[in-house]
Design a protein around this motif. Sequence first.
Motif, PDB file in Angstrom:
ATOM      1  N   VAL A 223       1.271  -1.135  -0.010  1.00  0.00           N
ATOM      2  CA  VAL A 223      -0.073  -0.059  -0.032  1.00  0.00           C
ATOM      3  C   VAL A 223       0.645   0.842   0.197  1.00  0.00           C
ATOM      4  O   VAL A 223       1.688   1.694   0.995  1.00  0.00           O
ATOM      5  CB  VAL A 223      -1.215   0.167   1.244  1.00  0.00           C
ATOM      6  N   GLU A 224       0.404   2.272  -1.003  1.00  0.00           N
ATOM      7  CA  GLU A 224       1.601   3.016  -1.025  1.00  0.00           C
ATOM      8  C   GLU A 224       0.753   4.378  -0.481  1.00  0.00           C
ATOM      9  O   GLU A 224      -0.631   4.483  -0.471  1.00  0.00           O
ATOM     10  CB  GLU A 224       2.225   3.618  -2.944  1.00  0.00           C
ATOM     11  N   SER A 227      -2.277   5.259  -3.185  1.00  0.00           N
ATOM     12  CA  SER A 227      -2.856   3.210  -3.386  1.00  0.00           C
ATOM     13  C   SER A 227      -3.834   4.109  -2.835  1.00  0.00           C
ATOM     14  O   SER A 227      -4.460   4.913  -1.885  1.00  0.00           O
ATOM     15  CB  SER A 227      -2.656   2.411  -2.717  1.00  0.00           C
ATOM     16  N   LYS A 228      -5.217   3.781  -4.018  1.00  0.00           N
ATOM     17  CA  LYS A 228      -6.572   4.049  -3.787  1.00  0.00           C
ATOM     18  C   LYS A 228      -7.511   3.069  -2.341  1.00  0.00           C
ATOM     19  O   LYS A 228      -7.929   3.519  -1.688  1.00  0.00           O
ATOM     20  CB  LYS A 228      -7.367   3.426  -4.921  1.00  0.00           C
ATOM     21  N   ARG A 230      -4.869   2.427   0.400  1.00  0.00           N
ATOM     22  CA  ARG A 230      -4.844   3.191   1.317  1.00  0.00           C
ATOM     23  C   ARG A 230      -6.484   3.878   2.510  1.00  0.00           C
ATOM     24  O   ARG A 230      -7.163   4.205   1.674  1.00  0.00           O
ATOM     25  CB  ARG A 230      -3.779   4.585   1.444  1.00  0.00           C
ATOM     26  N   GLU A 268      -0.471   3.183   4.496  1.00  0.00           N
ATOM     27  CA  GLU A 268       0.626   3.258   4.105  1.00  0.00           C
ATOM     28  C   GLU A 268       1.847   2.364   4.216  1.00  0.00           C
ATOM     29  O   GLU A 268       1.774   2.182   5.430  1.00  0.00           O
ATOM     30  CB  GLU A 268       1.782   4.991   4.049  1.00  0.00           C
ATOM     31  N   GLU A 285      -3.969  -3.564  -9.690  1.00  0.00           N
ATOM     32  CA  GLU A 285      -3.372  -1.785  -9.961  1.00  0.00           C
ATOM     33  C   GLU A 285      -4.530  -0.509 -10.341  1.00  0.00           C
ATOM     34  O   GLU A 285      -4.487  -0.096 -10.242  1.00  0.00           O
ATOM     35  CB  GLU A 285      -2.754  -2.797 -11.020  1.00  0.00           C
ATOM     36  N   GLY A 289      -4.680   0.621  -6.896  1.00  0.00           N
ATOM     37  CA  GLY A 289      -3.289   0.690  -6.916  1.00  0.00           C
ATOM     38  C   GLY A 289      -2.438   0.119  -5.490  1.00  0.00           C
ATOM     39  O   GLY A 289      -1.109   0.884  -5.330  1.00  0.00           O
ATOM     40  N   LEU A 290      -2.642  -1.454  -6.626  1.00  0.00           N
ATOM     41  CA  LEU A 290      -2.160  -1.871  -5.344  1.00  0.00           C
ATOM     42  C   LEU A 290      -1.232  -2.556  -6.539  1.00  0.00           C
ATOM     43  O   LEU A 290      -1.243  -2.784  -7.581  1.00  0.00           O
ATOM     44  CB  LEU A 290      -2.554  -3.161  -4.752  1.00  0.00           C
ATOM     45  N   HIS A 291       0.399  -2.726  -6.585  1.00  0.00           N
ATOM     46  CA  HIS A 291       1.627  -3.563  -7.394  1.00  0.00           C
ATOM     47  C   HIS A 291       1.734  -4.300  -6.454  1.00  0.00           C
ATOM     48  O   HIS A 291       2.356  -4.447  -5.566  1.00  0.00           O
ATOM     49  CB  HIS A 291       2.422  -1.403  -7.820  1.00  0.00           C
TER      50      HIS A 291
END
Length: 622
Positions: A223-224, A227-228, A230, A268, A285, A289-291
């Motif tokens: 989770v950045e 990222s959606k 979060r 995060e 993704e 928004g997870l990579h």
Amino acid sequence: MSDSTQVFLIIGLTLVAFIWGRFRYDLVALAALLVSTLVGLVPANEAFLGFGHPAVITVVAVLVLSRGFERSGLVDVIAEQTLKVGEQLVWQVLVLTGTVLVLSAVMNNVGALALMLPVAMRMARKHERSPSLLLMPLAFGSLLGGLTTLIGTPPNIIISSYRASQTGEAFGMFAFSPVGIGVALAGLGFIVLLGWRLSPQREGQSSADELFDTANYLVEVRVEEDSKARGWTLRDLHSELEETVPVLAVVRGETRHAAHDFMGSLKEDDILLLEAGPDEMKLLEDKAGLHLGAEPEGANDDDKENDVEERSAASDDEASSNAKAEREKERKRHLDPEGLQLVEAVVRNDSMMIHRTVTQLRLLNQHGLHLVAVARDGARLKQRLRDIRFRAGDVLLLQGDEGGLGESLATLGCLPLASRNLTIGQPRMLALSLGIFALAIVAMLLDWLPAAVALSTAALGSLLVGVLPLREAYQAIDGPVIVLLGAMLPVGHALDTSGGAALIADQLLAMGSDWPVVATLAGLFMLSMLLSNIINNAAAALLMAPIAASLAQGFSVSLDPFLMAVAVSASCAFLTPIGHQSNTLVMGPGGYQFSDYWKLGLPLSLVVMMTAIPMILWVWPL
């Protein structure tokens, strides 16, 4: 339309529904009973008398006593000794199949198989051997063991009760033993010496270790800041993706939380440990928004402070390298799938999960279980988990709280396949359980009490002395089988009273008028055996018993050999996975296909028939 034509039509449609399998057999049987009542084949005031029939009561008592044997530790003692067998495959087949054969003689054969199945899986994995070599012989052994006593299998109980209705005297507890033991030993000898070689060897496919090797499928996503996901909960993530994403764990800092226990929001630098293929990764993704990639570009704040302290305390590259290695080792420890409380389970024939999906079952919210993967016919299913409609024999990989796993699986109708932790029962309870059962057997042998009363008294005694809690006793009762028996008994009686059974017998008599009686007996045996491979064995016995009686009357010979032929043949469903619950239970764990069963089942059926017919005529002469 005559009564016999109506009953033929109803039974024909019932058989079609049994074979189709779209509706559970208990519902089909109940529908057959109600239709028979509405058209007048079964008197309305007698429609539900089958549920109080001695055969039904006896089956209920046997199921409760079987669970009591398990609870008291009897089976654990036997299983513990079974695991001590050597590495030779022949000895393993002999010990496992022989053990389940003996257990099936005194308890429900499906229950005996369910208790020994985890032992066989554990043995196969210990010796790095395909379970497919052990499980089919084990299933067939459970059927053979049921032949040996009155309580070994429902068809024996049904045939005994039918004899009582015709002659006024039922078959006794060990009346089936001379023929049953001979047939069981012949079948066991064939399986051990030759039969197991006919079992398909599913190398690397049926082994649940390889089916569900989570280390080969796990991916790590982080989770950045942008990222959606979060701030989302795992439920939000599932909802957004419209998919039951098999998340196994959430790692936050130095702590790993199992997914089913994680109720907070994602932050995060949280790391999600999950199973995902290319399609799922694309969804993760695009929508969340997870990579891929568990490590942040730099260490998190705590790690940074630790790094500063480590660098100030270590003045050379070697110390820094060691510290980095330790951190990597710690990270891998948290991401290791071991210890995530995963359990394998097979879906039973009577499971509430059949034809339903994860969403319909509310598997996580209502039962606290998280579905990770599904295998069917020895191969892992690749379709979306939320779209899978479960079938009997499916092998599931589930995650849940260790304390509640057993109860949840029992409620759902699943049999755990994980290595069985042997827990020896209290010696006092073991002795009580065996003593109560022995008293019931003595009462039956001495004709003090009929079987239904003696076994029901034993079941009640087990509950009163604490061998089995009342809640578990009710759980042990196989509701669908009881409904099947209670509903089909009046329908089978209608086949007799309407003249339908006599019509079938007359046709068989006309066809075999130039044949010896033995040939007709063999024909009845084959017909009953074939029927038991496509419908429930209890239903086969209920339908074939009136025909057997009409044949005996037509030939003016003894009823007993014809009833014994039905009893043995109805319990020998070796050709298909749908003929008996034992066959279905091993299909998923063994990686078997539908066509695998006849390869061992057909020669075994011939061995059984060639042994049974002479034994029946010797013990029960015409």
